[in-house]
Write a protein that holds these residues in place. Structure first.
Motif, short mmCIF file in Angstrom:
data_model
loop_
_atom_site.label_atom_id
_atom_site.label_comp_id
_atom_site.label_asym_id
_atom_site.label_seq_id
_atom_site.Cartn_x
_atom_site.Cartn_y
_atom_site.Cartn_z
N ASN A 57 1.58 13.00 24.08
CA ASN A 57 1.05 12.85 25.63
C ASN A 57 -0.03 11.80 25.84
N ASN A 58 -1.03 11.82 24.74
CA ASN A 58 -2.08 10.80 24.94
C ASN A 58 -2.00 10.00 23.64
N GLY A 59 -1.13 9.94 22.82
CA GLY A 59 -1.09 9.01 21.71
C GLY A 59 -2.15 9.26 20.36
N GLU A 60 -2.93 10.35 20.49
CA GLU A 60 -3.72 10.60 19.52
C GLU A 60 -2.97 10.86 18.14
N ILE A 61 -3.34 9.99 16.82
CA ILE A 61 -2.93 10.22 15.88
C ILE A 61 -3.63 11.18 14.98
N PHE A 62 -2.91 12.36 14.62
CA PHE A 62 -3.35 13.42 13.71
C PHE A 62 -3.32 13.09 12.25
N SER A 63 -2.17 12.46 11.87
CA SER A 63 -1.98 12.40 10.44
C SER A 63 -1.20 10.93 10.24
N MET A 64 -1.69 10.09 9.31
CA MET A 64 -0.71 8.73 8.97
C MET A 64 -0.83 8.81 7.54
N VAL A 65 0.22 9.15 6.76
CA VAL A 65 0.29 9.01 5.39
C VAL A 65 1.19 8.12 4.78
N SER A 66 0.73 6.99 3.72
CA SER A 66 1.89 6.36 3.01
C SER A 66 1.52 6.37 1.82
N LEU A 67 2.80 6.32 1.07
CA LEU A 67 3.14 6.66 -0.34
C LEU A 67 3.64 5.74 -1.08
N PRO A 68 3.44 5.17 -2.24
CA PRO A 68 2.18 5.48 -3.01
C PRO A 68 1.03 4.97 -2.37
N ASP A 69 -0.12 5.79 -2.89
CA ASP A 69 -1.42 5.45 -2.53
C ASP A 69 -2.33 5.22 -3.68
N PHE A 70 -3.73 5.27 -3.36
CA PHE A 70 -4.51 4.79 -4.31
C PHE A 70 -6.08 5.63 -4.18
N ASN A 71 -7.02 5.74 -5.09
CA ASN A 71 -8.22 6.22 -4.93
C ASN A 71 -9.29 5.05 -4.87
N PRO A 72 -9.81 5.12 -3.69
CA PRO A 72 -10.77 3.68 -3.21
C PRO A 72 -12.13 3.87 -4.15
N ASN A 73 -12.34 4.99 -4.69
CA ASN A 73 -13.33 5.13 -5.53
C ASN A 73 -13.49 4.37 -6.77
N TYR A 74 -12.17 3.94 -7.13
CA TYR A 74 -11.99 3.30 -8.45
C TYR A 74 -11.14 2.11 -8.35
N VAL A 75 -11.76 0.74 -7.72
CA VAL A 75 -11.19 0.14 -7.33
C VAL A 75 -10.16 -0.58 -8.43
N ASN A 76 -10.91 -0.72 -9.69
CA ASN A 76 -10.01 -1.26 -10.91
C ASN A 76 -8.78 -0.53 -11.28
N SER A 77 -8.66 0.60 -10.70
CA SER A 77 -7.30 1.42 -11.20
C SER A 77 -6.25 1.26 -10.15
N ILE A 78 -6.53 0.61 -8.94
CA ILE A 78 -5.60 0.32 -7.80
C ILE A 78 -4.37 -0.38 -8.40
N LEU A 79 -3.11 -0.02 -8.15
CA LEU A 79 -1.91 -0.66 -8.52
C LEU A 79 -1.24 -1.56 -7.54
N PRO A 80 -0.46 -2.43 -7.89
CA PRO A 80 0.03 -3.38 -7.00
C PRO A 80 1.04 -2.56 -5.93
N LYS A 81 0.77 -3.03 -4.78
CA LYS A 81 1.83 -2.40 -3.60
C LYS A 81 1.18 -1.10 -3.07
N THR A 82 0.47 -0.40 -3.85
CA THR A 82 0.02 0.90 -3.25
C THR A 82 -1.24 0.71 -2.16
N GLU A 83 -1.59 -0.24 -1.73
CA GLU A 83 -2.56 -0.45 -0.43
C GLU A 83 -1.85 -0.66 0.49
N ASN A 84 -0.49 -0.74 0.56
CA ASN A 84 0.41 -1.07 1.70
C ASN A 84 0.26 0.13 2.85
#
Length: 511
Positions: A203-230
């Motif tokens: 009714n108002n377009g509010e997004i309550f959740s938005m999940v995309s997998l695979p994902d990554f841990n932004p606290n550990y930049v060096n461990s981010i794998l290719p294509k997980t940021e999409n």
């Protein structure tokens, strides 16, 4: 003497004028005499003020080698403190005899040990570190911020955040956590390449959740794998398959077409091109279908025949009305444009059963919301309390009411049975589509999805689930479909989030 007198007066006047000028500037601009105050980057919160991203004070370690009291002793102690850096690293640092960075963002334990060294070569510089206390949970939505780079929401809303302004989002940490957890379990169970899910208020377009997998841990930049940021919910396109069939019904209802009262013979297939005859092999019995049966049993042949009756012009007109032909603009998000056919008329029959155009998941759920919310066009939003455009009426109430009845039948009687949730009226539609591989549609690689709303008699919330190339499903069937992959995952998600998202006293209702 008179000349010297004038020269002295002129010099004194010049000095006095400049002193007054500097004094005046200092009064109107205190920054001339005061050190500039550093602005701390704004925080990001969920809808309930839970912190998603924040900046913390930290220390960076530098070594001024020339000032060391005992270089060999200091080198040995540093290698003991920082065990992950070998002695060769410190040999190079001390050979340079320069002011060198050793480590950014040292820990409290490391800081404590460094303070006991008592060597003037040890230099600590105040710094800031962006931290994400929810780790992976919002990573594909929020992105990350380091000294060198920014991405996703951290990049798109950088102007606001860099001024120190906090941002409150519409997403809910509790719901996001549930959706991600269930999606991750199903993704592993089905051995899927990727997966996504969205929960939105229709009714108002509010997004309550938005999940995309695979994902990554932004606290550990060096461990981010290719294509997980999409962020697949907004940055990817899919041919959605049977989820688009429900738009055929909306076209017929809106036009008040008599096709609603016709029957369709699917026994002989449909010669859609000279080379291709489409069949409904999944429908084993009852080859004569009425209008509702076409959607309940998800008949490709019936969908094409309905499109023939209403025509490609009305199809394109409705798609334009509900926004499927336009690019969404959502603050903070990168949204890919839908890929539309160059010649609508020649593709309209394929579009009627979900092929011929590629659209983003966020575009699909936005358009679907108009079918179920009374015909209002909504604007998805991620920013809480954002002033949105007034909803535009694009479909009649009667069309929307009929759609809601039809999608309940699909869940109760048809291909969406595994989406049922005890105690809640569910309406929805599964979708299955073949992926294009080397220019041809693959018989093995598929996209499976389910789009559904609850409570279906007066829809408030929509949940969309999609799996990319699932290899297994919840049944013994060798064929993976939206009905045996995405639909059961939808059911698990809605069962857990409905007591949170719908303001209902469940304990009171059980008495």
């Amino acid at each position: 003497n008179f000349f010297i007198f004038l020269l002295s007066i002129s010099f004194t006047s010049f000095i006095s004028f400049n002193l007054l000028k500097i004094s005046y500037k200092a009064e109107i601009n205190p920054l001339i005499t005061q050190k500039k105050i550093e602005i701390k980057r704004g925080k990001i919160f969920d809808r309930n003020n839970e912190i998603i991203a924040a900046s913390l004070d930290t220390n960076d370690l530098y070594i001024d080698v020339k000032r060391s009291l005992n270089k060999e002793k200091l080198k040995k102690k540093l290698s003991n403190i920082f065990e992950n850096k070998d002695i060769v690293f410190f040999d190079r640092i001390f050979e340079k005899q320069q002011y060198s960075l050793i480590k950014k963002d040292i820990s409290l334990s490391e800081l404590s040990k460094l303070k006991t060294l008592g060597d003037p070569a040890v230099k600590l510089h105040k710094s800031k570190k962006r931290v994400y206390p929810q780790h992976n949970i919002f990573s594909n939505l929020i992105g990350l911020k380091t000294h060198e780079l920014k991405s996703k929401l951290e990049k798109n809303l950088n102007d606001e955040l860099s001024l120190g302004n906090n941002i409150e989002l519409t997403v809910d940490l509790r719901i996001q956590n549930i959706v991600r957890d269930e999606l991750l379990k199903s993704m592993k169970e089905y051995e899927s390449k990727a997966a996504l899910a969205i929960v939105m208020n229709v009714n108002n377009g509010e997004i309550f959740s938005m999940v995309s997998l695979p994902d990554f841990n932004p606290n550990y930049v060096n461990s981010i794998l290719p294509k997980t940021e999409n962020n697949l919910t907004t940055e990817a396109r899919y041919e959605m398959g049977s989820t688009l069939k429900i738009f055929n019904a909306a076209i017929a209802y809106e036009a008040k077409s008599d096709v609603q009262y016709k029957k369709f013979d699917i026994s002989k297939g449909y010669q859609i091109t000279n080379q291709k005859n489409i069949l409904d092999e999944h429908i084993k019995t009852n080859k004569i279908l009425n209008f509702d049966d076409v959607f309940i049993k998800s008949s490709n042949i019936g969908s094409v025949k309905i499109l023939e009756s209403v025509g490609p012009f009305l199809q394109q007109k409705l798609f334009k009305k509900v926004g499927l032909t336009e690019t969404l603009n959502i603050d903070g998000l990168n949204v890919v444009s839908n890929r539309l056919p160059t010649n609508w008329n020649s593709h309209s029959k394929f579009i009627s059963y979900g092929y011929g155009l590629s659209i983003s998941p966020i575009s699909l759920i936005t358009a679907f919301s108009s079918l179920v919310n009374g015909g209002q066009k909504v604007q998805p939003t991620l920013i809480k309390n954002q002033v949105l455009k007034k909803n535009i009426k694009v479909l009649s109430n009667e069309t929307s009411e009929k759609i809601n009845v039809l999608i309940q039948k699909i869940v109760n009687e048809g291909t969406g049975k595994r989406a049922k949730v005890d105690g809640i009226l569910i309406g929805g539609k599964p979708g299955t589509s073949k992926k294009v591989e080397l220019g041809n549609y693959s018989e093995k690689k598929k996209i499976t999805s389910f789009i559904g709303v609850f409570p279906a008699n007066a829809p408030e919330f929509l949940t969309f689930v999609l799996f990319d190339e699932p290899k297994k499903n919840v049944t013994d069937s060798i064929e993976n479909t939206g009905g045996n992959t995405a639909a059961p995952t939808f059911s698990k998600i809605v069962k857990k989030i409905s007591p949170i998202i719908i303001k209902k006293n469940y304990l009171k209702s059980l008495k």
